[in-house]
Design a protein around this motif. Structure first.
Motif, PDB file in Angstrom:
ATOM      1  N   THR A   1       0.935  -1.318   0.033  1.00 21.54           N
ATOM      2  CA  THR A   1       0.037   0.008  -0.072  1.00 21.54           C
ATOM      3  C   THR A   1       0.736   1.250  -0.057  1.00 21.54           C
ATOM      4  O   THR A   1       0.606   2.223  -0.621  1.00 21.54           O
TER       5      THR A   1
ATOM      6  N   LEU B   1       2.017   3.377  -3.240  1.00 18.97           N
ATOM      7  CA  LEU B   1       1.254   4.364  -3.728  1.00 18.97           C
ATOM      8  C   LEU B   1       0.857   5.464  -3.064  1.00 18.97           C
ATOM      9  O   LEU B   1       0.096   6.392  -3.201  1.00 18.97           O
TER      10      LEU B   1
ATOM     11  N   ILE C   1      -3.213   3.624   5.586  1.00 23.83           N
ATOM     12  CA  ILE C   1      -4.172   4.098   6.298  1.00 23.83           C
ATOM     13  C   ILE C   1      -3.848   3.549   7.756  1.00 23.83           C
ATOM     14  O   ILE C   1      -4.702   4.086   8.643  1.00 23.83           O
TER      15      ILE C   1
ATOM     16  N   VAL D   1     -12.002   5.591  -5.399  1.00 22.22           N
ATOM     17  CA  VAL D   1     -11.335   5.142  -4.162  1.00 22.22           C
ATOM     18  C   VAL D   1      -9.779   5.218  -3.986  1.00 22.22           C
ATOM     19  O   VAL D   1      -9.372   5.749  -3.199  1.00 22.22           O
ATOM     20  N   LEU D   2      -9.259   4.426  -5.084  1.00 21.63           N
ATOM     21  CA  LEU D   2      -7.753   4.708  -5.025  1.00 21.63           C
ATOM     22  C   LEU D   2      -7.186   6.228  -5.021  1.00 21.63           C
ATOM     23  O   LEU D   2      -6.410   6.261  -4.177  1.00 21.63           O
ATOM     24  N   PRO D   3      -7.629   6.806  -5.843  1.00 23.21           N
ATOM     25  CA  PRO D   3      -7.065   8.262  -5.877  1.00 23.21           C
ATOM     26  C   PRO D   3      -7.294   9.138  -4.309  1.00 23.21           C
ATOM     27  O   PRO D   3      -6.391  10.050  -3.948  1.00 23.21           O
TER      28      PRO D   3
ATOM     29  N   LYS E   1      -7.493   7.571  -1.789  1.00 21.94           N
ATOM     30  CA  LYS E   1      -6.758   6.841  -0.745  1.00 21.94           C
ATOM     31  C   LYS E   1      -5.210   7.026  -0.412  1.00 21.94           C
ATOM     32  O   LYS E   1      -4.605   7.232   0.266  1.00 21.94           O
ATOM     33  N   PHE E   2      -4.759   7.129  -1.734  1.00 17.62           N
ATOM     34  CA  PHE E   2      -3.395   6.927  -2.031  1.00 17.62           C
ATOM     35  C   PHE E   2      -3.005   8.226  -2.751  1.00 17.62           C
ATOM     36  O   PHE E   2      -3.410   8.327  -4.241  1.00 17.62           O
TER      37      PHE E   2
ATOM     38  N   PHE F   1      -1.447   8.139  -6.480  1.00 19.67           N
ATOM     39  CA  PHE F   1      -2.369   7.531  -7.480  1.00 19.67           C
ATOM     40  C   PHE F   1      -2.993   8.693  -8.063  1.00 19.67           C
ATOM     41  O   PHE F   1      -4.094   9.014  -7.918  1.00 19.67           O
TER      42      PHE F   1
ATOM     43  N   LEU G   1     -14.267   0.452   2.396  1.00 19.79           N
ATOM     44  CA  LEU G   1     -14.895   1.702   1.593  1.00 19.79           C
ATOM     45  C   LEU G   1     -15.761   3.069   2.121  1.00 19.79           C
ATOM     46  O   LEU G   1     -15.293   3.887   1.877  1.00 19.79           O
TER      47      LEU G   1
END
Lengths: 389, 52
Positions: A83, A86, A90, A128-130, A132-133, A136, A193
């Motif tokens: 994780t 990226l 969390i 979600v990915l942008p 969260k990280f 990304f 999520l």
């Protein structure tokens, strides 16, 4: 015994206990120790989660010291390096204070359910990915994702190597990789999520959207496992202690009506298929579970093992007479009691719950130094290894 | 970045956060994985990244 013989002996202990009909040679002892292992072996959380050589020393050293029959955690719980490729993880690690925790988080808003329902993979990728990280980004160097894939491969390669070395020490794998681990859609929303607060609000405000989102997520999480079970040959995978596992956490915030709507249908589908194929399933449960006992009454003995947390294990035995129970050794005793009190607790549990249908385990995910005294853990382990039924 | 531009039509950079075009562009770069397993590998990774 040779390592192969010892491994099979231990599998047989679990399989016999779960059958509820066959008396095992002795009560099996399952480790529910997680990050406590890291500290007990003299390392820091950040060391073990970022250096696979350290994680191997932790897992192998832990087994050499304590000798449980099988392990819930063999270093796969926290893929920090994957994780962090990226961006920030969390998870919060504070080595000085010996803390390792996750804060409640949400990566989408109530108004975005339709996008999730339409295509969950697209939703996770684009929304979600942008969020969260931070790395990304639209203009990111794609090599970043390639590196993430390689880190993920390395994570699993090292996990398999650890498991193989544990196998050489006579330790069986806990869960068969054929059908493995199934996570329901509601769990994905709860812990991955939408978060605890977010999903709690949504279940009241837009229950039909949450239902549709669970169904959509189940197509990529739970349904492939059901399909795998349906294609699998009947009978247990006798190289492992259980044929599959489902972790049950989200039920802790559900009313009975919400359980009926969001949780029970996909879980029932999985358990029905496990029973139809004469396999076994471990239900790894957090919090209390007694109020759901009626849902399990019609299943035959021999297929379900319930690992409990908050409930009194004797009450669980009464409420789930057709299920093997896992647990009973309290962290309170392990941390505050004497060696003699801990061993007396084991004897009491064996008298009350054994000899059939009982697997000794700890009543919580043992994470921090205060959760147990090493000498108490060792006393229980030594007693379990020497006891006969 | 230069490599990314070579993969675009009319020199327009790929937005790697778009699905499926960004996803597919990265799948195409996984030449260390057998082709028939690349997509499944990426989907499994997305699942893990979403949960962890």
């Amino acid at each position: 015994m040779t390592p192969d013989e010892l491994r099979q002996y231990r599998v047989n202990l679990f399989r016999d206990a779960t059958s509820m009909e066959r008396k095992p040679d002795r009560i099996p002892h399952l480790s529910n120790f997680w990050t406590w292992q890291v500290l007990d072996m003299g390392y820091k959380f950040s060391q073990a989660t970022h250096d696979y050589d350290v994680m191997e020393k932790v897992m192998l050293g832990f087994h050499e010291r304590y000798g449980f029959d099988a392990y819930q955690e063999t270093g796969i719980r926290n893929p920090q390096r994957v994780t962090e490729t990226l961006g920030d993880s969390i998870y919060v690690i504070d080595d000085e204070k010996e803390l390792f925790f996750l804060q409640d988080h949400s990566y989408f808003e109530t108004g975005e359910y339709d996008e999730l329902i339409a295509n969950p993979s697209k939703f996770v990728w684009e929304k979600v990915l942008p969020r969260k990280f931070y790395k990304f980004r639209p203009d990111m160097d794609p090599q970043l994702m390639v590196d993430c894939v390689k880190e993920n491969q390395l994570f699993w390669t090292k996990s398999f190597e650890r498991n193989n070395k544990l196998a050489e020490m006579g330790v069986p794998g806990l869960i068969s990789p054929k059908n493995g681990f199934a996570s329901l859609g509601i769990e994905y929303l709860f812990s991955g999520l939408r978060g605890i607060r977010g999903i709690s609000l949504d279940m009241r405000r837009v229950p039909e959207k949450v239902q549709a989102a669970c169904d959509a997520l189940d197509t990529i999480s739970a349904e492939p496992v059901v399909q795998s079970l349906m294609r699998d040959v009947p009978g247990p995978d006798t190289g492992y202690c259980f044929d599959m596992l489902v972790a049950i956490l989200a039920h802790t915030i559900l009313s009975m009506k919400q359980w009926e709507m969001f949780y029970w249908p996909p879980l029932k589908r999985i358990i029905d298929e496990v029973v139809a194929k004469d396999k076994t399933i471990q239900l790894f449960i957090e919090g209390s579970f007694l109020r759901f006992a009626d849902y399990f009454r019609d299943y035959p003995k021999g297929h379900i093992a319930i690992q409990i947390e908050s409930d009194d294990i004797l009450e669980v035995r009464k409420a789930f007479p057709n299920c093997c129970v896992i647990g009973g050794m309290t962290s309170k005793l392990l941390s505050q009691g004497t060696k003699e009190e801990c061993v007396d607790r084991v004897k009491y549990l064996v008298d009350e719950l054994g000899p059939k249908g009982f697997i000794l385990g700890q009543d919580k995910m043992m994470s921090y130094r205060v959760d147990a005294k090493p000498e108490n853990v060792l006393a229980v382990c030594e007693y379990m290894q020497s006891m006969k039924l | 970045m230069e490599e990314a531009k070579k993969n675009t039509e009319a020199g327009k950079p790929i937005d790697y956060t778009k699905y499926p075009e960004g996803f597919d562009a990265i799948v195409d770069m996984l030449d260390f994985i057998p082709e028939e397993r690349r997509r499944a590998t990426m989907l499994s990774l997305i699942d893990n990244l979403g949960r962890r």
